[in-house]
Design a protein around this motif. Structure first.
Motif, PDB file in Angstrom:
ATOM      1  N   TYR A  38     -47.178-100.723   2.443  1.00  0.00           N
ATOM      2  CA  TYR A  38     -47.189 -99.557   1.554  1.00  0.00           C
ATOM      3  C   TYR A  38     -46.152 -99.727   0.446  1.00  0.00           C
ATOM      4  O   TYR A  38     -44.998-100.047   0.703  1.00  0.00           O
ATOM      5  CB  TYR A  38     -46.882 -98.291   2.348  1.00  0.00           C
ATOM      6  N   GLY A  39     -46.557 -99.509  -0.795  1.00  0.00           N
ATOM      7  CA  GLY A  39     -45.645 -99.499  -1.926  1.00  0.00           C
ATOM      8  C   GLY A  39     -45.357-100.853  -2.545  1.00  0.00           C
ATOM      9  O   GLY A  39     -44.638-100.932  -3.535  1.00  0.00           O
ATOM     10  N   VAL A  40     -45.891-101.927  -2.010  1.00  0.00           N
ATOM     11  CA  VAL A  40     -45.598-103.267  -2.522  1.00  0.00           C
ATOM     12  C   VAL A  40     -46.438-103.528  -3.766  1.00  0.00           C
ATOM     13  O   VAL A  40     -47.647-103.318  -3.769  1.00  0.00           O
ATOM     14  CB  VAL A  40     -45.887-104.334  -1.444  1.00  0.00           C
ATOM     15  N   GLU A  58     -42.272 -99.839  -4.899  1.00  0.00           N
ATOM     16  CA  GLU A  58     -41.659 -98.511  -4.876  1.00  0.00           C
ATOM     17  C   GLU A  58     -41.900 -97.860  -3.528  1.00  0.00           C
ATOM     18  O   GLU A  58     -42.998 -97.919  -2.992  1.00  0.00           O
ATOM     19  CB  GLU A  58     -42.267 -97.629  -5.968  1.00  0.00           C
ATOM     20  N   GLY A  59     -40.873 -97.236  -2.974  1.00  0.00           N
ATOM     21  CA  GLY A  59     -41.014 -96.487  -1.737  1.00  0.00           C
ATOM     22  C   GLY A  59     -41.271 -97.340  -0.514  1.00  0.00           C
ATOM     23  O   GLY A  59     -41.891 -96.888   0.438  1.00  0.00           O
ATOM     24  N   MET A  60     -40.820 -98.581  -0.521  1.00  0.00           N
ATOM     25  CA  MET A  60     -41.041 -99.475   0.622  1.00  0.00           C
ATOM     26  C   MET A  60     -39.974 -99.225   1.685  1.00  0.00           C
ATOM     27  O   MET A  60     -38.858 -98.845   1.379  1.00  0.00           O
ATOM     28  CB  MET A  60     -40.955-100.938   0.175  1.00  0.00           C
ATOM     29  N   ASP A  61     -40.342 -99.479   2.912  1.00  0.00           N
ATOM     30  CA  ASP A  61     -39.405 -99.395   4.017  1.00  0.00           C
ATOM     31  C   ASP A  61     -39.127-100.814   4.486  1.00  0.00           C
ATOM     32  O   ASP A  61     -39.989-101.482   5.056  1.00  0.00           O
ATOM     33  CB  ASP A  61     -39.990 -98.557   5.148  1.00  0.00           C
ATOM     34  N   ALA A  62     -37.910-101.299   4.219  1.00  0.00           N
ATOM     35  CA  ALA A  62     -37.562-102.689   4.527  1.00  0.00           C
ATOM     36  C   ALA A  62     -37.586-102.955   6.034  1.00  0.00           C
ATOM     37  O   ALA A  62     -37.994-104.032   6.471  1.00  0.00           O
ATOM     38  CB  ALA A  62     -36.190-103.023   3.958  1.00  0.00           C
ATOM     39  N   ALA A  63     -37.184-101.972   6.836  1.00  0.00           N
ATOM     40  CA  ALA A  63     -37.152-102.165   8.291  1.00  0.00           C
ATOM     41  C   ALA A  63     -38.568-102.300   8.856  1.00  0.00           C
ATOM     42  O   ALA A  63     -38.829-103.169   9.694  1.00  0.00           O
ATOM     43  CB  ALA A  63     -36.421-101.008   8.957  1.00  0.00           C
ATOM     44  N   CYS A  64     -39.490-101.455   8.407  1.00  0.00           N
ATOM     45  CA  CYS A  64     -40.880-101.543   8.881  1.00  0.00           C
ATOM     46  C   CYS A  64     -41.535-102.835   8.426  1.00  0.00           C
ATOM     47  O   CYS A  64     -42.306-103.444   9.164  1.00  0.00           O
ATOM     48  CB  CYS A  64     -41.691-100.350   8.385  1.00  0.00           C
TER      49      CYS A  64
END
Length: 126
Positions: A38-40, A58-64
């Motif tokens: 998501y967001g990539v 935008e709005g990416m979650d690096a941990a996920c």
């Protein structure tokens, strides 16, 4: 149970992940996993050994994203998470527009006339 905390913002981010990629198949798999997150917006191989992924979005979650790469591949770790700042745009002084010269030329016309054959050919089957 996994926490459902996500970072949703309109800030452009750059994430660099170190992933163990031994062959081109592993690289292809890592690029595919990162690209569908998501967001990539873009994914690229980075580093001299092509063992790092540089991900922009935008709005990416690096941990996920790291967790998903660990599931598909062996080892993945976060190296850098930073905000991408747009370079300041310099406003150029408006230039006066030069008048456009338009030349109109008449288009040549072609006329065709269909003339029916006055005597039809006799039937040769009979």
């Amino acid at each position: 149970m996994r926490s459902a905390i996500t970072c949703v913002s309109n800030v452009q981010q750059k994430i660099i992940l170190k992933v163990s990629m031994h062959c081109s198949k592993c690289r292809k798999k890592a690029l595919k996993v990162a690209a569908v997150a998501y967001g990539v917006t873009s994914v690229a191989l980075h580093g001299p050994e092509k063992d790092k992924l540089m991900i922009l979005g935008e709005g990416m979650d690096a941990a996920c994203l790291t967790e998903a790469l660990r599931k598909k591949l062996c080892h993945a770790s976060i190296e850098i998470v930073e905000e991408v700042k747009d370079p300041p745009k310099k406003e150029d002084p408006p230039k006066p527009k030069s008048p456009q010269i338009i030349i109109c030329q008449p288009q040549p016309f072609e006329y065709y006339r269909v003339v029916p054959d006055p005597t039809p050919a006799p039937c040769t089957i009979m």
